[in-house]
Design an enzyme around this catalytic site. Structure first.
Site, PDB file in Angstrom:
ATOM      1  N   GLY A 163       0.904  -1.219   0.073  1.00 26.71           N
ATOM      2  CA  GLY A 163      -0.101   0.015  -0.089  1.00 26.71           C
ATOM      3  C   GLY A 163       1.063   1.322  -0.119  1.00 26.71           C
ATOM      4  O   GLY A 163       2.120   1.114  -0.457  1.00 26.71           O
ATOM      5  N   CYS A 164       0.275   2.364   0.297  1.00 22.85           N
ATOM      6  CA  CYS A 164       0.744   3.747   0.113  1.00 22.85           C
ATOM      7  C   CYS A 164       1.932   4.001   0.892  1.00 22.85           C
ATOM      8  O   CYS A 164       2.753   5.152   0.555  1.00 22.85           O
ATOM      9  CB  CYS A 164      -0.149   4.610   0.382  1.00 22.85           C
ATOM     10  SG  CYS A 164      -1.604   4.536  -0.850  1.00 22.85           S
ATOM     11  N   PHE A 165       2.236   3.337   2.033  1.00 26.23           N
ATOM     12  CA  PHE A 165       3.518   3.913   2.974  1.00 26.23           C
ATOM     13  C   PHE A 165       4.671   3.130   2.495  1.00 26.23           C
ATOM     14  O   PHE A 165       5.807   3.429   2.872  1.00 26.23           O
ATOM     15  CB  PHE A 165       3.103   3.122   4.419  1.00 26.23           C
ATOM     16  CG  PHE A 165       3.026   1.576   4.646  1.00 26.23           C
ATOM     17  CD1 PHE A 165       4.370   1.090   4.281  1.00 26.23           C
ATOM     18  CD2 PHE A 165       1.783   0.911   4.741  1.00 26.23           C
ATOM     19  CE1 PHE A 165       3.917  -0.564   4.740  1.00 26.23           C
ATOM     20  CE2 PHE A 165       1.654  -0.174   4.781  1.00 26.23           C
ATOM     21  CZ  PHE A 165       2.699  -1.178   4.829  1.00 26.23           C
ATOM     22  N   ALA A 166       4.574   2.167   1.277  1.00 26.80           N
ATOM     23  CA  ALA A 166       5.845   1.157   0.977  1.00 26.80           C
ATOM     24  C   ALA A 166       6.912   2.257   0.263  1.00 26.80           C
ATOM     25  O   ALA A 166       7.940   1.676   0.037  1.00 26.80           O
ATOM     26  CB  ALA A 166       5.207   0.358   0.092  1.00 26.80           C
ATOM     27  N   PHE A 373       2.512   7.074   4.347  1.00 23.56           N
ATOM     28  CA  PHE A 373       1.416   6.445   5.166  1.00 23.56           C
ATOM     29  C   PHE A 373       0.514   5.498   4.340  1.00 23.56           C
ATOM     30  O   PHE A 373       0.449   5.785   3.297  1.00 23.56           O
ATOM     31  CB  PHE A 373       0.452   7.946   5.354  1.00 23.56           C
ATOM     32  CG  PHE A 373       1.122   9.373   5.752  1.00 23.56           C
ATOM     33  CD1 PHE A 373       1.653   9.223   7.058  1.00 23.56           C
ATOM     34  CD2 PHE A 373       1.285  10.271   4.774  1.00 23.56           C
ATOM     35  CE1 PHE A 373       2.386  10.434   7.407  1.00 23.56           C
ATOM     36  CE2 PHE A 373       1.759  11.503   5.071  1.00 23.56           C
ATOM     37  CZ  PHE A 373       2.374  11.610   6.503  1.00 23.56           C
TER      38      PHE A 373
END
EC number: 2.3.1.74
Length: 389
Positions: A163-166, A373
């Site tokens: 997801g977006c934190f990666a 995040f």
């Protein structure tokens, strides 16, 4: 006879992991946000849902996004009508696309990064590949290795469904690889294609609609290594420290589930509130050891989940508007490309700094922070040190 300590010491690099090159790529198909609501409701046969369309128009207007790039064209969607429904079985069709397109787009970005780095690709020792778009075996890391013609002995790590934190995670992992393996050169690739999440609108699932208004496709690649070779490798940013944490009371705030209908996206309304409430704690933990407590003295790279997150972080920390310029620029020009976003922002920042004649890659400043995040809520915090231009 050598000791284990001597072997261990010889294996380690001396300096910090450093970003040595950045490359980015997008699909050719560009979509203007102002035209997207009409297109989206037409292609999904939903034009009769007039109230919902008005809601979606408002979402797009407030998104601060000017344009996005998408692999999915009108032609592809017409050939795959199940992708346009809200809940039709479509995983096979989605998978067939992304298992090919994700490594392909990754290759485009990687080729640019390798060219900028200026070293033979045979010197790449590790590959870290990250995508939230589809799953396959052998993975996109293997496909990329083959597409680029890397050595079969290259050490690979595949990160699916983060997801977006990666974008923060890949930097943390690459930092450990580069610093613990002398001479290592790590190729990092984040490649994201929204074909897994695209679906028609539904009155009862507005968080899915938020995703349709925000997400875009893109791929970014970095070469990371410690102890750059003078005159040959050009450092861009140094990776000083990296941390990951799960925010308190945030269960279920952002979820994604891979189902027969594709990857479904679920969002609690107060994601911006949860992030802004907890962000200072992450900053204090990262920067107190460096004696830094003025958040405006840092250069900023924050994952642009959406405009509300950026607005609330800015307000909570009393950041000057220019602090999130690079972040907002990337959101505006590309949308939310999940893990690839922060790497695009790194590229935008160093490019603009050179263009404006600033003295460092970090907007003329020495220290910076990069935030990811995403689902969890998980926050990645990376401390960056800029390099003189």
């Amino acid at each position: 006879m050598v000791t284990v300590e001597e072997v261990r010491k010889a294996q380690r690099a001396e300096g910090p992991a450093t970003i040595l090159a950045i490359g980015t790529a997008t699909p050719a198909n560009c979509i203007l946000q102002s035209e997207y609501p009409d297109y989206y409701f037409r292609i999904t046969n939903s034009e009769h849902k007039t109230e919902l369309k008005e809601k979606f128009k408002r979402m797009c207007d407030k998104s601060m996004i000017r344009k996005r790039y998408m692999h999915l064209t009108e032609e592809i969607l017409k050939e795959n009508p199940n992708l346009c429904a809200y809940e039709a079985p479509s995983l096979d069709a989605r998978q067939d696309m992304v298992v090919v397109e994700v490594p392909k787009l990754g290759k485009e970005a990687a080729t640019k990064a390798i060219k900028e780095w200026g070293q033979p690709k045979s010197k790449i020792t590790h590959v870290v590949f990250c995508t939230t778009s589809g799953v396959d075996m052998p993975g996109a890391d293997y496909q990329l290795t083959k597409l680029l013609g890397l050595r079969p002995s290259v050490k690979r790590l595949m990160m699916y469904q983060q997801g977006c934190f990666a974008g923060g995670t890949v930097l943390r992992v690459a930092k450990d690889l580069a610093e613990n393996n002398k001479g290592a050169r790590v190729l990092v690739v984040c490649s994201e294609i929204t074909a897994v999440t695209f679906r028609g609108p539904n009155d009862t699932h507005l968080d899915s609609l938020v995703g349709q208004a925000l997400f875009g496709d893109g791929s970014a690649a970095l070469i990371i290594g410690a102890d750059p070779i003078p005159e040959i490798e050009k450092p861009i940013f140094e990776l000083v420290s990296a941390a990951q944490t799960i925010l308190p009371d945030s269960d279920g705030a952002i979820d994604g589930h891979l189902r027969e209908v594709g990857l479904t996206f679920h969002l609690l309304k107060d994601v911006p509130g949860l992030i802004s409430k907890n962000i200072e704690k992450s900053l204090v933990e990262a920067f107190k050891p460096l004696g830094i407590s003025d958040w405006n003295s840092l250069f900023w790279i924050a994952h642009p989940g959406g405009p509300a997150i950026l607005d609330q972080v800015e307000s909570k920390l009393a950041l000057k508007p220019e602090k999130l310029r690079a972040t907002r620029h990337v959101l505006g020009e590309y949308g939310n490309m999940s893990s690839a976003c922060v790497l695009f922002i790194l590229d935008e920042m160093r490019r603009k700094c050179a263009e404006d004649g600033l003295k460092t890659t970090g907007e003329g400043l020495e220290w910076g922070v990069l935030f990811g995040f995403g689902p969890g809520l998980t926050v990645e915090t990376v401390v960056l040190h800029s390099v003189g231009i």
